[in-house]
Design an enzyme around this catalytic site. Structure first.
Site, PDB file in Angstrom:
ATOM      1  N   LYS A 196      41.683  33.758   1.786  1.00 52.86           N
ATOM      2  CA  LYS A 196      41.265  35.001   2.449  1.00 52.86           C
ATOM      3  C   LYS A 196      41.615  34.870   3.919  1.00 52.86           C
ATOM      4  CE  LYS A 196      37.397  38.004   3.430  1.00 52.86           C
ATOM      5  NZ  LYS A 196      36.008  38.364   3.119  1.00 52.86           N
ATOM      6  N   LYS A 249      43.928  37.471  -0.503  1.00 51.91           N
ATOM      7  CA  LYS A 249      43.462  38.693   0.165  1.00 51.91           C
ATOM      8  C   LYS A 249      43.851  38.665   1.629  1.00 51.91           C
ATOM      9  CE  LYS A 249      39.166  40.914   1.403  1.00 51.91           C
ATOM     10  NZ  LYS A 249      37.735  40.760   1.459  1.00 51.91           N
TER      11      LYS A 249
HETATM   12  C1  PBG Z   1      33.232  40.280   3.517  1.00 52.15           C
HETATM   13  C2  PBG Z   1      34.289  41.091   2.870  1.00 52.15           C
HETATM   14  C3  PBG Z   1      35.267  41.811   3.547  1.00 52.15           C
HETATM   15  C4  PBG Z   1      36.030  42.454   2.595  1.00 52.15           C
HETATM   16  C5  PBG Z   1      35.518  42.116   1.338  1.00 52.15           C
HETATM   17  N1  PBG Z   1      34.442  41.243   1.533  1.00 52.15           N
HETATM   18  C6  PBG Z   1      35.464  42.018   4.999  1.00 52.15           C
HETATM   19  C7  PBG Z   1      35.548  40.849   5.880  1.00 52.15           C
HETATM   20  O1  PBG Z   1      35.781  39.721   5.464  1.00 52.15           O
HETATM   21  O2  PBG Z   1      35.353  41.059   7.067  1.00 52.15           O
HETATM   22  C8  PBG Z   1      37.171  43.357   2.919  1.00 52.15           C
HETATM   23  C9  PBG Z   1      37.661  44.235   1.846  1.00 52.15           C
HETATM   24  C10 PBG Z   1      38.546  45.316   2.316  1.00 52.15           C
HETATM   25  O3  PBG Z   1      38.975  45.386   3.489  1.00 52.15           O
HETATM   26  O4  PBG Z   1      38.847  46.177   1.486  1.00 52.15           O
HETATM   27  N2  PBG Z   1      32.709  39.216   2.871  1.00 52.15           N
END
Ligand code: PBG
Length: 331
Positions: A196, A249
């Protein structure tokens, strides 16, 4: 021309193209992220046109509609009222919290729908970080992992099928596996957000949940977009720690990472077409600059072609509907 090899022969007609097609997107590949809120209203999300924060009734209807179209799974993201956000994020393991209530209701209404829950503290944390924040601003690893275990257990008790840690703390997959197993939840799976990235493509999502970090950024736990080998390192660790599935992601700008993980591990790989990717397509289509349907199908097919077995996408319901309509029109 004397050309014995003519690749265009395989592209001559739609039926020949269908025969040689290497990648086929189906509704069964899709996981539908859904936002849920307290109260009785369904609220359109300003930062994500076309997406809604659902009340529990709305959530049941939307999830049911997607499932009826062949979407096998949803993942839930709660908007937690500000008054319940604390520095220790205790609401994350409240058995009467929004997520456990939503999971129980979904399970009862749609028993064959697979329910994934997000494991991370940012919707619950007064600081807006995925982990617990020390007085000096550092995001604490090991203390956070303890909190994540409580959160995941609360979700498993409510009936979650798969927990999906999106926090990027070290060691959380092994800790979650041990905590789940110790309570007898040996069948609850772990979809780890393995790679991520600290991405600006998450902006619209943070708007949807009002979950942006109050200070600093997420770069001490989410990965540097410049790194690829590090994703392989994370993948090998998550596999060794007992993850059932891995995730990359965002998806669209990270197809190389999907392909590398596909080669590095045998686990199923998910990819998340995140809010910024969704919004880029939606806004360009709204301006009349892109053909939304075609760009959505192309972007998702590309993610699958890169090596993803499943895709989290806000387009899940409409894509499933379109695929079903296409089958019908061919009959
Ligand atoms: C946070 C989380 C995020 C997303 C999913 N879970 C945002 C972040 O890490 O700040 C983002 C998903 C998206 O942008 O569609 N745990």
């Amino acid at each position: 021309m004397n050309l014995p090899v003519r690749p265009r022969r395989n592209r001559r007609s739609e039926s020949i193209r269908a025969l040689v097609r290497e990648t086929t997107l189906t509704a069964a590949d899709l996981i539908y992220p859904l936002f849920v809120q307290e109260g009785g209203d369904n609220t359109p999300i300003d930062s994500m046109p076309g997406c809604t924060r659902w009340c529990l009734d709305g959530l049941l209807r939307e999830a049911g509609a997607a499932h009826a179209l062949g979407v096998p799974a949803v993942v839930l993201f709660p908007k937690v009222p500000d008054a319940l956000k604390t520095r220790a994020a205790e609401e994350a393991w409240n058995p009467e919290g929004l997520v456990p209530r939503a999971v129980r209701a979904l399970k009862a209404a749609h028993p064959t729908l697979t329910i994934l829950t997000d494991v991370a503290l940012d919707p619950y944390n007064a600081d807006g970080h995925d982990g617990l924040v020390a007085a000096d601003g550092r995001v604490l690893n090991d203390e956070t992992v303890d909190a994540l275990c409580r959160q995941a257990l609360c979700q498993a008790r409510a009936g979650a099928d798969i927990v999906a840690p999106s926090d990027m703390m070290d060691g959380r997959v092994a800790a979650l596996r041990a905590a789940l197993d110790a309570e007898g939840f040996t069948e609850v799976g772990i979809l780890s957000y393995t790679a991520k990235y600290a991405s600006a493509f998450y902006g619209p999502f943070r708007g949807a949940l009002d979950s942006a970090p109050k200070s600093g950024d997420k770069k001490t736990y989410q990965m540097d977009p410049a790194n690829a080998r590090e994703a392989v390192r994370e993948a090998l660790l998550d596999a060794a720690e007992g993850a059932d599935m891995l995730m990359v992601k965002p998806a669209g700008a990270y197809l190389d990472i999907i392909a590398r993980l596909r080669d590095a591990v045998t686990l199923p790989i998910a990819a998340y077409q995140v809010s910024g990717e969704y919004l880029m397509i939606k806004s360009a289509a709204a301006a009349g600059w892109l053909d939304e349907e075609k760009v959505v199908m192309e972007s998702l097919t590309a993610i699958k072609r890169a090596g993803a077995d499943m895709i989290l996408t806000y387009f899940a319901r409409e894509v499933a509907a379109r695929l079903q309509a296409a089958v019908k029109s061919n009959q």
